[in-house]
Structure formats: C-alpha cells, structure tokens
Design an enzyme around this catalytic site. Structure first.
Site, PDB file in Angstrom:
ATOM      1  N   ASP A  32       9.639   6.965   5.062  1.00 26.14           N
ATOM      2  CA  ASP A  32       8.931   6.872   6.064  1.00 26.14           C
ATOM      3  C   ASP A  32       9.800   7.335   7.336  1.00 26.14           C
ATOM      4  OD1 ASP A  32       5.968   5.026   6.720  1.00 26.14           O
ATOM      5  OD2 ASP A  32       7.432   5.463   8.485  1.00 26.14           O
ATOM      6  N   ILE A  33       9.157   7.910   8.500  1.00 24.45           N
ATOM      7  CA  ILE A  33      10.018   8.395   9.539  1.00 24.45           C
ATOM      8  C   ILE A  33      10.112   7.238  10.649  1.00 24.45           C
ATOM      9  CG2 ILE A  33       7.727   8.985  10.975  1.00 24.45           C
ATOM     10  CD1 ILE A  33       9.236  11.602  11.746  1.00 24.45           C
ATOM     11  N   HIS A 102      -1.399   6.864   0.163  1.00 24.42           N
ATOM     12  CA  HIS A 102       0.133   6.758  -0.047  1.00 24.42           C
ATOM     13  C   HIS A 102       0.414   5.269  -0.320  1.00 24.42           C
ATOM     14  CE1 HIS A 102      -0.850   6.557   4.243  1.00 24.42           C
ATOM     15  NE2 HIS A 102      -0.151   5.595   4.499  1.00 24.42           N
ATOM     16  N   LEU A 103       1.371   5.064  -1.326  1.00 26.08           N
ATOM     17  CA  LEU A 103       1.846   3.819  -1.594  1.00 26.08           C
ATOM     18  C   LEU A 103       3.277   3.427  -0.701  1.00 26.08           C
ATOM     19  CD1 LEU A 103       1.961   3.171  -5.307  1.00 26.08           C
ATOM     20  CD2 LEU A 103       0.510   2.138  -3.667  1.00 26.08           C
ATOM     21  N   HIS A 104       3.101   2.617   0.387  1.00 21.27           N
ATOM     22  CA  HIS A 104       4.364   2.205   0.956  1.00 21.27           C
ATOM     23  C   HIS A 104       5.403   1.477   0.035  1.00 21.27           C
ATOM     24  CE1 HIS A 104       3.105   2.861   5.285  1.00 21.27           C
ATOM     25  NE2 HIS A 104       1.953   2.727   4.537  1.00 21.27           N
TER      26      HIS A 104
HETATM   27  P1  AMP Z   1      -0.410   4.255   7.115  1.00 11.18           P
HETATM   28  O1  AMP Z   1      -0.458   3.610   8.518  1.00 11.18           O
HETATM   29  O2  AMP Z   1      -0.528   3.306   6.132  1.00 11.18           O
HETATM   30  O3  AMP Z   1      -1.466   5.404   7.244  1.00 11.18           O
HETATM   31  O4  AMP Z   1       0.947   4.920   7.050  1.00 11.18           O
HETATM   32  C1  AMP Z   1       1.360   6.071   7.515  1.00 11.18           C
HETATM   33  C2  AMP Z   1       3.013   6.081   7.589  1.00 11.18           C
HETATM   34  O5  AMP Z   1       3.326   7.605   7.799  1.00 11.18           O
HETATM   35  C3  AMP Z   1       3.613   5.270   8.877  1.00 11.18           C
HETATM   36  O6  AMP Z   1       4.395   4.295   8.212  1.00 11.18           O
HETATM   37  C4  AMP Z   1       4.279   6.322   9.468  1.00 11.18           C
HETATM   38  O7  AMP Z   1       5.576   5.803  10.277  1.00 11.18           O
HETATM   39  C5  AMP Z   1       4.614   7.181   8.567  1.00 11.18           C
HETATM   40  N1  AMP Z   1       4.694   8.686   8.956  1.00 11.18           N
HETATM   41  C6  AMP Z   1       3.950   9.314  10.049  1.00 11.18           C
HETATM   42  N2  AMP Z   1       4.518  10.472  10.074  1.00 11.18           N
HETATM   43  C7  AMP Z   1       5.362  10.872   9.294  1.00 11.18           C
HETATM   44  C8  AMP Z   1       6.223  12.128   8.909  1.00 11.18           C
HETATM   45  N3  AMP Z   1       6.220  13.053   9.488  1.00 11.18           N
HETATM   46  N4  AMP Z   1       7.308  11.648   8.045  1.00 11.18           N
HETATM   47  C9  AMP Z   1       7.211  10.506   7.247  1.00 11.18           C
HETATM   48  N5  AMP Z   1       6.579   9.389   7.707  1.00 11.18           N
HETATM   49  C10 AMP Z   1       5.520   9.498   8.601  1.00 11.18           C
END
Ligand code: AMP
Ligand code: ZN
Length: 116
Positions: A32-33, A102-104
C-alpha cells in the site's frame, strides 16, 4: 477483463509502478502506498471485480485463493504468529476508495479495537 480507468488494473498490467510482492495467474499483491502499519499489503484479483458486492458464485474459488495468498504473505512478512488483520471495504460507508476488490493485509503492530 481490464478496466482501463482503474488504478489497480494499471498496477497489475505494469502501466503504473507498484511494489509488487507476489504475483500468480489469478492474483497480484503489492505494498500500500500509504501504509497504516509496518506491513500493509493489498491482495487483488488480476481480473477487474469492483468489490465484494459484485462477486458471483463463480468467484468463490478465486476469493478462497486470495485468502491463501494472504496467509502465505503473512508468513513471508513474519507476522503470522503475532497476528494480523484482513479487511475488504465496499462502498462509501465501508470507506472504499479504489473500486477494484482488494484485501488489506495489515500487521506488525497491535491493532486498535473496536473496529468501526
Ligand atoms: P480502500 O480505501 O479500501 O479502497 O483502499 C485503497 C487503498 O489503496 C488505500 O489504502 C490507499 O492507500 C491505496 N492506494 C492508493 N493508490 C495506491 C497506489 N498507487 N499504490 C498502492 N496503493 C495505493
Ligand atoms: Zn481494476
């Protein structure tokens, strides 16, 4: 299969850089970024699925596979013994911001309770 406007589809295809930690025919996992813990990895199906709300019965094996990948990554990260959290968000109330399922995988610190 691929949504050309989708950020995670672009990371999967390599059009946008990501720190990819695992990849197979069905799934990709990348860091995650904006990590909220020492380990914060996103595990996504390679096929564009918007969220858990658009899953179909035919996706059941794929969803099980995402969990198996998560288990393996937790072992690789060395967080499997102390524990970790797996989260998937859907829609506005769920806090979803990227509309590719996505799974965190979050760990490496004690999580806060209660959720919500
Ligand atoms: P959600 O809020 O569950 O949709 O999670 C989306 C996640 O994607 C968030 O934790 C962001 O920090 C992450 N995210 C957004 N852009 C990127 C990226 N370019 N690369 C990696 N993770 C990202
Ligand atoms: Zn996508």
């Amino acid at each position: 299969m691929i949504d050309t406007n989708c950020l995670f589809c672009k990371i999967i295809s390599g059009d946008i850089p990501g720190t990819i930690v695992y990849r197979d025919e069905q799934t990709t996992a990348f860091r995650d970024i904006n990590p909220v813990a020492p380990t914060h990895i996103l595990i996504v199906p390679n096929r564009h699925i918007e969220s858990v709300a658009t899953l179909e019965e035919a996706d059941e094996a794929l969803m099980g596979h995402l969990f198996t990948v998560a288990r393996g990554l937790a072992e690789n990260e060395g967080i499997n013994k102390r524990g970790y959290r797996l989260i998937t968000n859907h829609g506005a109330d769920g806090g979803q911001t990227v509309f590719h399922l996505h799974l965190h995988l979050i760990g490496g610190q004690r999580m806060k309770h209660p959720m919500g």
